[in-house]
Enzyme design. Structure first.
Site, short mmCIF file in Angstrom:
data_model
loop_
_atom_site.label_atom_id
_atom_site.label_comp_id
_atom_site.label_asym_id
_atom_site.label_seq_id
_atom_site.Cartn_x
_atom_site.Cartn_y
_atom_site.Cartn_z
N ASP A 1 -10.79 2.79 4.24
CA ASP A 1 -11.17 1.40 3.98
C ASP A 1 -12.68 1.21 3.86
O ASP A 1 -13.13 0.14 3.44
CB ASP A 1 -10.66 0.51 5.14
CG ASP A 1 -9.32 -0.12 4.83
OD1 ASP A 1 -9.03 -0.35 3.64
OD2 ASP A 1 -8.56 -0.39 5.77
N GLN B 1 -4.53 -1.40 9.57
CA GLN B 1 -4.43 -2.73 8.96
C GLN B 1 -4.97 -3.80 9.89
O GLN B 1 -4.57 -3.87 11.05
CB GLN B 1 -2.96 -3.01 8.59
CG GLN B 1 -2.74 -4.30 7.84
CD GLN B 1 -3.40 -4.32 6.46
OE1 GLN B 1 -3.34 -3.34 5.70
NE2 GLN B 1 -4.05 -5.42 6.12
N LYS C 1 0.83 -1.20 0.00
CA LYS C 1 0.00 0.00 0.00
C LYS C 1 0.87 1.26 0.00
O LYS C 1 0.58 2.22 -0.71
CB LYS C 1 -0.95 -0.02 1.21
CG LYS C 1 -2.06 -1.04 1.05
CD LYS C 1 -2.86 -1.29 2.33
CE LYS C 1 -3.83 -2.45 2.10
NZ LYS C 1 -4.58 -2.80 3.31
#
Ligand code: NAP
Length: 283
Positions: free
Chosen positions: A120, A97, A53
């Protein structure tokens, strides 16, 4: 033989547009779009995802703010970091994460991120927006799945779509997005009976199970679009949730693992972040 849906190539072309938008943001507002990436602990898979990422951010002209916290970090410290990032004017998107170490409350931590910075799309406000059909940040993997299906030229409207898996990050939101595209959607899970009889009726089959090569060739309808979300590591290799060799003899289109859904997930994260940056300035 099925045509392979090349997630890498599709990602590359979408990332060109995202990079152009990131550049436009920088020239209009005098700073780069910013994404904060919070990693907690040393989960080896998370290390790889986070690294990918951050590299993707660099290549797209998005500035990444990397925060690595130790496995033993307390919840208050994580929440304090999120509060700081929420208030940081250079940070447009925040991602934490997953999975988190067991002692941390995932729901509480994700809920602390401002919905407008939730890159997200996991925040309850965005999940609720998806459910109600309101403007919201869409979860990256499901949003990428829709793009992959559309890239084949397949009309989603009116099709039978079957999603195997009902997680909050893949299965459920993917089903909602397919419904929003007017598919007739069936969600299957570990208590589903006679799974094969359902999947054999799927014009679009999404496998998000987390079990190596779970979907066998005889579970696939001839001519189906098969999207394999699975990322299962075994003997040093990555395997999908679909038996690719067998399923590709039946399907019209199929995603490979790796090189299918994975790159699109990262691409949608970048897209969400750049869109969040503009939205914040335009509000
Ligand atoms: P998850 O939270 O473990 O959910 C798995 C789902 O599969 C659950 O809903 C479970 O049902 C269902 N399931 C398990 N065994 C089943 C069976 N025998 N028959 C039917 N359904 C069954 O996993 P996830 O987070 O959604 O991830 C799924 C896979 O996608 C994993 O391999 C993960 O690594 C991968 N993934 C990939 C990406 C990417 O970017 N490519 C992103 C996210 C996840 P119950 O609800 O009844 O337990």
């Amino acid at each position: 033989m099925a045509e392979i849906i090349d997630g890498k190539a599709l990602s590359a072309s979408i990332r060109e547009n995202i990079a152009a938008e990131a550049k436009r943001f920088e020239s209009e507002y005098g700073r780069k779009v910013g994404l904060a990436v919070v990693k907690i602990g040393n989960n080896p898979a998370s290390e790889v995802y986070v690294r990918n990422k951050i590299i993707a951010c660099e290549k797209t002209g998005v500035r990444s703010f990397s925060h690595d916290l130790p496995e033993s970090v307390g919840e208050d410290e994580v929440l304090a970091l999120i509060d700081e990032l929420n208030g940081n004017g250079e940070v447009d998107g925040i991602l934490v994460q997953l999975p988190l170490p067991k002692h941390l409350n995932e729901k509480k931590i994700l809920a602390r991120i401002l919905p407008q910075k939730d890159a997200d799309g996991f925040h309850v406000v965005n999940a609720g927006g998806l459910m109600l059909g309101l403007p919201c940040t869409k979860p990256c993997t499901p949003a990428g799945i829709i793009e992959l299906i559309k890239s084949t030229g397949t009309e989603i409207e009116g099709k039978n779509a079957v999603v195997i898996g009902r997680s909050n990050i893949v299965g459920k939101p993917c089903a909602m997005l397919l419904l929003a595209e007017n598919a007739t959607v069936t969600i299957c899970h570990s208590r589903t009976r006679d799974l094969g009889s359902i999947t054999r009726n799927a014009d679009i089959l999404v496998a998000a199970v987390g079990i190596k090569e779970f979907v066998k060739g005889d579970m696939v309808k001839p001519g189906a679009v098969v999207i394999d979300v699975g990322m299962n590591r075994a003997d040093g290799k990555l395997y999908g949730d679909v038996d690719f060799a067998a399923a590709s003899k039946k399907a019209a289109y199929i995603t490979p693992v790796p090189g299918g859904v994975g790159p699109m997930t990262v691409t949608m994260l970048l897209k969400n972040t750049v869109e969040a940056a503009f939205r914040c300035k335009e509000d």
